[in-house]
Design an enzyme around this catalytic site. Sequence first.
Site, PDB file in Angstrom:
ATOM      1  N   THR A  42       1.057  -1.074   0.061  1.00  0.00           N
ATOM      2  CA  THR A  42       0.219   0.009   0.186  1.00  0.00           C
ATOM      3  C   THR A  42       0.893   1.549  -0.183  1.00  0.00           C
ATOM      4  O   THR A  42       0.721   2.241  -0.948  1.00  0.00           O
ATOM      5  CB  THR A  42      -1.029   0.152   1.115  1.00  0.00           C
ATOM      6  OG1 THR A  42      -2.048  -1.264   1.123  1.00  0.00           O
ATOM      7  CG2 THR A  42      -1.838   1.251   1.359  1.00  0.00           C
ATOM      8  N   ASN A  86       5.120  -0.993   3.638  1.00  0.00           N
ATOM      9  CA  ASN A  86       4.462  -0.371   4.690  1.00  0.00           C
ATOM     10  C   ASN A  86       5.381  -0.112   6.112  1.00  0.00           C
ATOM     11  O   ASN A  86       5.203   0.718   6.654  1.00  0.00           O
ATOM     12  CB  ASN A  86       3.273  -1.157   5.120  1.00  0.00           C
ATOM     13  CG  ASN A  86       2.331  -1.170   3.790  1.00  0.00           C
ATOM     14  OD1 ASN A  86       2.308  -0.256   2.932  1.00  0.00           O
ATOM     15  ND2 ASN A  86       1.513  -2.124   3.865  1.00  0.00           N
ATOM     16  N   LYS A 137      -6.633   5.390   5.793  1.00  0.00           N
ATOM     17  CA  LYS A 137      -5.207   4.860   6.326  1.00  0.00           C
ATOM     18  C   LYS A 137      -4.361   6.207   6.230  1.00  0.00           C
ATOM     19  O   LYS A 137      -4.535   7.047   5.372  1.00  0.00           O
ATOM     20  CB  LYS A 137      -4.762   4.095   5.259  1.00  0.00           C
ATOM     21  CG  LYS A 137      -5.303   2.802   5.199  1.00  0.00           C
ATOM     22  CD  LYS A 137      -4.656   1.703   4.291  1.00  0.00           C
ATOM     23  CE  LYS A 137      -5.245   0.305   4.215  1.00  0.00           C
ATOM     24  NZ  LYS A 137      -4.454  -0.812   3.278  1.00  0.00           N
ATOM     25  N   ARG A 140      -1.302   6.365   5.934  1.00  0.00           N
ATOM     26  CA  ARG A 140      -0.475   6.157   4.435  1.00  0.00           C
ATOM     27  C   ARG A 140      -0.918   6.535   3.134  1.00  0.00           C
ATOM     28  O   ARG A 140      -0.385   7.137   2.392  1.00  0.00           O
ATOM     29  CB  ARG A 140       0.254   5.046   4.535  1.00  0.00           C
ATOM     30  CG  ARG A 140      -0.561   3.610   4.414  1.00  0.00           C
ATOM     31  CD  ARG A 140       0.341   2.517   4.786  1.00  0.00           C
ATOM     32  NE  ARG A 140      -0.545   1.177   4.377  1.00  0.00           N
ATOM     33  CZ  ARG A 140      -0.922   0.818   5.556  1.00  0.00           C
ATOM     34  NH1 ARG A 140      -0.658   1.155   6.622  1.00  0.00           N
ATOM     35  NH2 ARG A 140      -1.654  -0.772   5.407  1.00  0.00           N
ATOM     36  N   ASP A 173      -9.343  -3.011   0.560  1.00  0.00           N
ATOM     37  CA  ASP A 173      -8.273  -3.675   0.997  1.00  0.00           C
ATOM     38  C   ASP A 173      -8.469  -4.421   2.141  1.00  0.00           C
ATOM     39  O   ASP A 173      -8.191  -5.651   2.299  1.00  0.00           O
ATOM     40  CB  ASP A 173      -7.064  -2.782   1.135  1.00  0.00           C
ATOM     41  CG  ASP A 173      -5.802  -3.504   1.700  1.00  0.00           C
ATOM     42  OD1 ASP A 173      -5.200  -4.210   0.721  1.00  0.00           O
ATOM     43  OD2 ASP A 173      -5.517  -3.327   2.735  1.00  0.00           O
ATOM     44  N   HIS A 225      -0.984  -9.475  -0.600  1.00  0.00           N
ATOM     45  CA  HIS A 225      -0.341  -9.141  -1.968  1.00  0.00           C
ATOM     46  C   HIS A 225       0.904  -8.747  -1.432  1.00  0.00           C
ATOM     47  O   HIS A 225       1.653  -8.924  -0.413  1.00  0.00           O
ATOM     48  CB  HIS A 225      -1.227  -7.785  -2.509  1.00  0.00           C
ATOM     49  CG  HIS A 225      -1.425  -6.722  -1.347  1.00  0.00           C
ATOM     50  ND1 HIS A 225      -0.436  -5.828  -0.806  1.00  0.00           N
ATOM     51  CD2 HIS A 225      -2.369  -6.615  -0.428  1.00  0.00           C
ATOM     52  CE1 HIS A 225      -0.791  -5.044  -0.039  1.00  0.00           C
ATOM     53  NE2 HIS A 225      -2.073  -5.586   0.288  1.00  0.00           N
TER      54      HIS A 225
END
Length: 552
Positions: free
Chosen positions: A87, A108, A169, A171, A311, A492
């Site tokens: 991500t 991440n 999120k 991020r 996600d 992923h």
Amino acid sequence: MKKTYLLFTALCCLCSVTLAQKKTKSSGNYPASIDRPKLVIGLVVDQMRWDYLYRYYDRYSNGGFKRLINDGFSAENTFIPYTPTYTAVGHSSIYTGSVPAITGIVGNDWYDPQLKRGVYCTEDTSVVSVGSTTRAGMMSPKNLLSSTITDELRLATNFRGKVIGISLKDRGSILPAGHTPNGAYWYDGQTGDWITSTYYMSQLPAWVQDYNKLKMANKYYDQNWNTLYPIESYTQSTADNKDYEGKTRGEQTPTFPHPLKLYAGKNYDMIRSTPYGNTITLDLAKVAIKAEDLGKDNITDFLAVSCSSTDYIGHQYGPNSIEAEDTYLRLDKDLEDFFSYLDQTVGKGNYLLFLSADHGAAHVPGFMKENKLPGGVVDDKAIVTSLNTFLESKFKIKKPVLLAINNQIIFNHENPDFKQVDFTAMKSAAIEYLRTLEGFADAVDLARISESTLTAVQKQMITNGYNARRSGDIYFILQPNWFDGGKTGTTHGAWNPYDAHIPLVFMGWNVKPGKTNQTHHMTDIAATLAAMLHIQMPSGCIGEPITELTHQ
């Protein structure tokens, strides 16, 4: 003679002035200013596989994904050019036009050998939360080493163009908004409020405070989560009750309806794992457009939005679940509403929008096994234990491997026994050992990638993902549809197309409907925006403009 010369000179000057005047008048053929949209909207749908554009196409409304596909320009073969595909890396790559080797966002999380600890991508202990008393706001873009396209827009407009980032999120909001935004907002699951940090401001704007007072999570919890349509109509999904789907706390089975009323006023974080997380994200985006007057003048603004619930739901239930299908059908309706709002407030033709994804997702190994397809899981901790046992026996050294993260093996270089060991020989032995493990396809020395016999695609993606300061010692490649995880849900991070093939569709200002099947990359998004807006590319950009779009 002197008079004649002066007269000749005067005539020459007069002719020059006349010609200059004629030239100035003819410049009316050129635009008075550079043509730009009033607002750019970046939409990143977290974990959206490319095939979701078409998998549920027949069930989409005319105003959501169908409008995007049919009124927009789709780069059908857009791929992520690095690995691992996570991500934070995806969001930073989209907006910098760059790769981890340059941006420094290698995952991440990663291990920093100089700090001797793990690092979270947007952590910043020098700032504090704004809008919350929790630690959820101790975040900033300081770990991002490149500028973003949003930064470049700020620079190009001498900081008059506004930039706002919004995502559940941190991020997903911080990295797209860049280093210089007017605001970046993310969701605090402990309080149910949208927050920010002192990196950006000392107090939340009134419009964010007012929205927080509504406690929208409780409103949606009250509705529970049932399928949007009769459950028997979800023919693109597997049966509802599968043991490889994750159960939510308080549930006996991972099936509809999901009793969200249990969490009202108690667990605000649960909204992330429902389609309503996307709804409140896009709802806040609309509030931001109105409150911040985005797209109201001729100075281009930028709104970066990331829808994260896709996600969370994918991780819990997997790509072939009814939950995933229902989530995209509901997101489709949210997008229809959002596009309509943009038409009414900014105006059709006045905004440029793109939709993409930070990564895709693999099918759940349990689903693959059920359908006689290859796939499986490995465990990073078990890999470290097994590898340490092997190396301890062979090289007489205690715990040489520190951890496995981001498909990488990190050795404990602080181990005093390292001085007595040939590290190159130990790495080679570790690589040979990893190649014997179930589910492993290959392993390579990250310091000597060019010498490997990997395919060109794999070699390039690993190279692009390697940052000398923040990456590990060995990169291991798993067999297709194998990943580090548990028995339920998906994840992923791999180089494979199911993780690396992403949607990319532009719509709106100066975009004619169309498609291209030429290969493009995630890094081309920022380069294309820079070309369309006539601004500088981000400082680490390696992408190229999608000329099939820019030359329309």
